[in-house]
Design a protein around this motif. Structure first.
Motif, PDB file in Angstrom:
ATOM      1  N   MET A  97       2.575  46.259  12.049  1.00  0.00           N
ATOM      2  CA  MET A  97       2.939  44.810  12.578  1.00  0.00           C
ATOM      3  C   MET A  97       1.577  44.005  12.804  1.00  0.00           C
ATOM      4  O   MET A  97       0.623  45.018  13.621  1.00  0.00           O
ATOM      5  CB  MET A  97       3.544  45.428  13.578  1.00  0.00           C
ATOM      6  N   VAL A  98       1.893  42.709  13.060  1.00  0.00           N
ATOM      7  CA  VAL A  98       0.461  41.480  13.085  1.00  0.00           C
ATOM      8  C   VAL A  98       0.405  41.615  14.514  1.00  0.00           C
ATOM      9  O   VAL A  98       1.826  41.114  15.546  1.00  0.00           O
ATOM     10  CB  VAL A  98       0.181  40.652  11.794  1.00  0.00           C
ATOM     11  N   PHE A  99      -0.237  41.892  15.796  1.00  0.00           N
ATOM     12  CA  PHE A  99      -0.519  40.996  17.132  1.00  0.00           C
ATOM     13  C   PHE A  99      -1.294  39.743  17.075  1.00  0.00           C
ATOM     14  O   PHE A  99      -2.483  40.209  16.645  1.00  0.00           O
ATOM     15  CB  PHE A  99      -0.637  41.953  17.823  1.00  0.00           C
ATOM     16  N   ASN A 100      -0.525  38.914  18.062  1.00  0.00           N
ATOM     17  CA  ASN A 100      -1.510  37.620  18.220  1.00  0.00           C
ATOM     18  C   ASN A 100      -2.115  37.826  19.239  1.00  0.00           C
ATOM     19  O   ASN A 100      -1.916  38.884  19.825  1.00  0.00           O
ATOM     20  CB  ASN A 100      -0.527  36.546  18.839  1.00  0.00           C
ATOM     21  N   GLN A 101      -3.335  37.262  19.502  1.00  0.00           N
ATOM     22  CA  GLN A 101      -4.032  37.160  20.777  1.00  0.00           C
ATOM     23  C   GLN A 101      -3.129  36.295  21.805  1.00  0.00           C
ATOM     24  O   GLN A 101      -2.246  36.436  21.671  1.00  0.00           O
ATOM     25  CB  GLN A 101      -4.930  36.487  20.830  1.00  0.00           C
ATOM     26  N   LEU A 102      -3.330  37.140  23.038  1.00  0.00           N
ATOM     27  CA  LEU A 102      -2.789  37.057  24.309  1.00  0.00           C
ATOM     28  C   LEU A 102      -3.236  35.396  24.864  1.00  0.00           C
ATOM     29  O   LEU A 102      -4.050  34.762  24.374  1.00  0.00           O
ATOM     30  CB  LEU A 102      -3.838  37.454  25.788  1.00  0.00           C
ATOM     31  N   ASP A 113      -1.693  33.811  27.563  1.00  0.00           N
ATOM     32  CA  ASP A 113      -2.430  33.343  29.020  1.00  0.00           C
ATOM     33  C   ASP A 113      -3.526  34.402  28.967  1.00  0.00           C
ATOM     34  O   ASP A 113      -3.132  35.801  28.985  1.00  0.00           O
ATOM     35  CB  ASP A 113      -1.207  33.641  29.853  1.00  0.00           C
ATOM     36  N   GLY A 114      -4.492  33.377  29.749  1.00  0.00           N
ATOM     37  CA  GLY A 114      -5.441  34.307  30.060  1.00  0.00           C
ATOM     38  C   GLY A 114      -5.297  34.977  31.311  1.00  0.00           C
ATOM     39  O   GLY A 114      -6.622  34.022  32.308  1.00  0.00           O
ATOM     40  N   VAL A 115      -5.164  35.885  31.770  1.00  0.00           N
ATOM     41  CA  VAL A 115      -5.150  36.323  32.847  1.00  0.00           C
ATOM     42  C   VAL A 115      -6.731  37.549  32.864  1.00  0.00           C
ATOM     43  O   VAL A 115      -6.507  38.088  31.824  1.00  0.00           O
ATOM     44  CB  VAL A 115      -3.874  37.408  33.943  1.00  0.00           C
ATOM     45  N   TRP A 171      -9.437  40.094  33.889  1.00  0.00           N
ATOM     46  CA  TRP A 171      -9.629  40.934  35.072  1.00  0.00           C
ATOM     47  C   TRP A 171     -11.270  41.021  35.118  1.00  0.00           C
ATOM     48  O   TRP A 171     -12.094  40.875  34.155  1.00  0.00           O
ATOM     49  CB  TRP A 171      -8.605  42.589  35.118  1.00  0.00           C
TER      50      TRP A 171
END
Lengths: 313, 313
Positions: free
Chosen positions: A1-6, A8-10, A12
C-alpha cells in the motif's frame, strides 16, 4: 500500500522544555513537611535526571506558607550547575532580597488575571498589582537578577468564570511595561480547555512575539495533557509539571493536582518529542516523593507504568 | 461535519457524537453484577440524557464474561426510541443470531490489530480473523442488520509494542472486503499518544473516506482526552466513553479505565463543541453507577465538579 503525505499540517515541536515546579507548587500544599535535606535531594535528583529549570520554593512569609519557610536554607544548600536554572516565587521586593541573599538569580512574580480575584485578594486590579512590581523590577535589574511573571487564573477563575483574552493581554502589557520578558499562563484552578489554550496561546504569541511563553496546567478536570497538546499546537514549548502530580485546588478538595512530570515526559517521548530528561529517573523521583509524603497521588505513570513496561520481551 | 476554522488551521468539529459503552466495556470488568433492571435503567437514563448510541452489552459465551450473561434479557427489555442506536458486541454468527433474536439491529465485531496478540488468542492473523466474519457479514446483510468493526490494540499491544499503521490499514482493508462500513480504532491498553492518533486518524480517513470512523480511548496513562483532541484535529467526530470512567486494562491493574462520559462531554462543552447531551444528567448517572458498583472510579468531573460549579454566583 502506498501512503500519501499528511495533508493537513499540524506541527508538533521537536522538543519541549519541562520545568519542575514540585518543590514549590507541589510541596506547598502538603501536610507532611519535608526537611531541607529531603528537598535538596529531590532538586538535585531532578537535575541529575536532566531537568534544566526547577522552581525550588517561594520567598513568602513563613507563616503564610509554612512548607516554604525553609526556602532560604534550601537555596543555600543547592549546588550550582552550569545550564540549570533555579527559580523561586516572590511576591514583593522583600522576597526578592531574600532570594538574592540565598543566591537565587531568577524570581517569578505572580498576579491573578482575574479582576474580581485580584481585588478580593489584594484590593488592587491585576494591572495595579503588576505596576506595584515596578520597584522590584528596578531592584532586579540593578542586581542583574532575571524576573519572570506568572499570570494565574489566566483561563478561568472561581470569582468570575472564564477570564477573557483581552483581560490576559492587558496584564501581559503591564508586565512588558516593567520589563518582564518571560511569562507563564497558569491554569491554577484547572478550568482551561484545549480550544481556549490554543486560542490564547496563538494570540499571546502573535501579540507579544518577544516574550518567552510558558504554560502551567493542573489536571483537575482531566484536561491537563490535552491542554499541553493544544499549547504545543499554538507553538508554545515550555511547560511546568510537578513530580508525582502533587498540588491541588482549594476550590475542588480531593481533585487532581498539577500535571505529573512523569506523565508529561512519558507523553512527549511517546510522541517523539524530546525533553532531554531521563524518564526512568523521574519515575523513581516520583515514587520517592510518594514515600516521603506518605500518600498516593494523581500520577498516571506511577500507577500504570510506561507503555513499554507492559510490552513482553 | 462543519468545522470552526481557526487562523493557523487547527479545526475543531462543531459537534461530536458520543457513544456510551458503559453497559458493555464498563460493566464487563466489574465484580458487582448489576441486575437486568439496573442495566436497563442506566441505558434508558442515558437515552433520556440525549445519548444516541449505546453499546448495551455483548452476546458472548456467558461463562467467558459473566457480567454480560444477561445481555439478551437487557436487550429485550429496552424501549426502542426513534434515532437511538443500541449496539452490541458479538464475536461470531452465534452472537449475531442472539442479537437478532433480542431485537438488536447493530452488532460490533472485534478483532485485534496486533498479529502476535491475534495469533496468541485465536491462532489466526488479524486478517484471517476478519475474513472469518464473512459468514456473519452475509447473515447480517440477509437480515438487514448493520455491522460495525472494532480494531482493538490499534495503537499498541503488550505482545508487540507499537502497532504499525500499515498493519491497521491491512485490517481495515479486510473489513471493507466483507462490507463493513463503520470502524473503530480502539486503544484498549491505553498506549496511544496524540501524535499517533493524529497520524493514524488522518491516514485512515484519507485512505478509506467512505468509512465512518470512531475512536475508543482509555485513560490508562493520562492521555485519554489529549487523544480525543488529536482525533478531532484529524477530523474524526465519533468517540466512545464510559459512565463514571469504568473499565480497566488487564495489563495494568488498578490503572484508570475508559475516558469518562462526563469528562468527555464536559471538555467538549467547555470547548464549544456540541454533543446534544445533557451534562448534568450524565453526571448524575455517573454518581448512580458509583453507588451501584460500590467503589470510587477514575472520573474527574465526579470528583472535581464542572468548571461552572466553582464559579461564585
Amino acid at each position: 500500500m502506498v501512503f500519501n503525505q499528511l495533508k493537513d499540517g499540524v506541527k508538533w515541536p521537536s522538543s519541549i522544555q519541562v520545568c519542575e515546579v514540585g518543590p514549590r507548587d507541589g510541596l506547598q500544599n502538603e501536610k507532611t513537611l519535608l526537611t531541607v535535606e529531603q528537598k535538596v535531594e529531590l532538586i538535585e535528583r531532578s537535575v541529575q535526571a536532566g531537568v534544566k529549570i526547577i522552581e525550588i520554593g517561594s520567598f513568602v512569609h513563613p507563616k503564610a506558607v509554612p512548607p516554604m519557610a525553609d526556602t532560604d536554607a534550601v537555596a543555600r544548600r543547592l549546588k550550582r550547575v552550569e545550564g540549570v536554572e533555579y527559580r523561586a516565587l516572590v511576591l514583593n521586593i522583600k522576597g526578592l532580597e531574600r532570594a538574592e541573599a540565598a543566591g537565587i538569580r531568577k524570581a517569578k512574580l505572580t498576579v491573578s488575571a482575574s479582576r474580581a480575584h485580584s481585588l478580593s485578594n489584594l484590593n488592587k486590579t491585576p494591572e495595579e498589582a503588576v505596576r506595584g512590581f515596578t520597584e522590584s523590577a528596578e531592584y532586579a535589574a540593578s542586581r542583574g537578577m532575571v524576573l519572570s511573571g506568572a499570570i494565574s487564573t489566566a483561563f478561568g477563575c472561581p470569582f468570575e468564570g472564564k477570564v477573557s483574552l483581552e483581560q490576559v493581554l492587558s496584564v501581559v502589557e503591564c508586565f512588558r511595561e516593567i520589563g518582564v520578558k518571560e511569562l507563564s499562563l497558569s491554569d491554577t484552578t484547572g478550568m482551561a480547555n484545549p480550544q481556549q489554550v490554543y486560542e490564547y496561546g496563538l494570540r499571546v504569541k502573535e501579540q507579544f512575539p518577544d516574550v518567552t511563553w510558558n504554560l502551567h496546567f493542573h489536571n483537575t478536570r482531566g484536561m491537563g495533557l490535552a491542554n499541553v497538546v493544544a499549547g504545543m499546537m499554538a507553538g508554545i514549548d515550555r511547560y511546568d509539571a510537578c513530580f508525582a502530580g502533587l498540588g491541588g485546588c482549594p476550590f475542588a478538595p480531593g481533585a487532581s493536582g498539577n500535571i505529573a512530570t512523569e506523565d508529561l515526559i512519558h507523553m512527549c517521548h511517546e510522541m517523539g518529542i524530546e525533553t532531554g530528561i531521563d524518564l526512568d529517573q523521574v519515575i523513581s523521583i516520583g515514587r520517592y516523593v510518594q514515600e516521603l509524603i506518605g500518600h498516593d497521588t494523581s500520577s498516571f505513570i506511577l500507577k500504570a507504568g510506561k507503555c513499554s513496561d507492559i510490552v513482553k520481551a
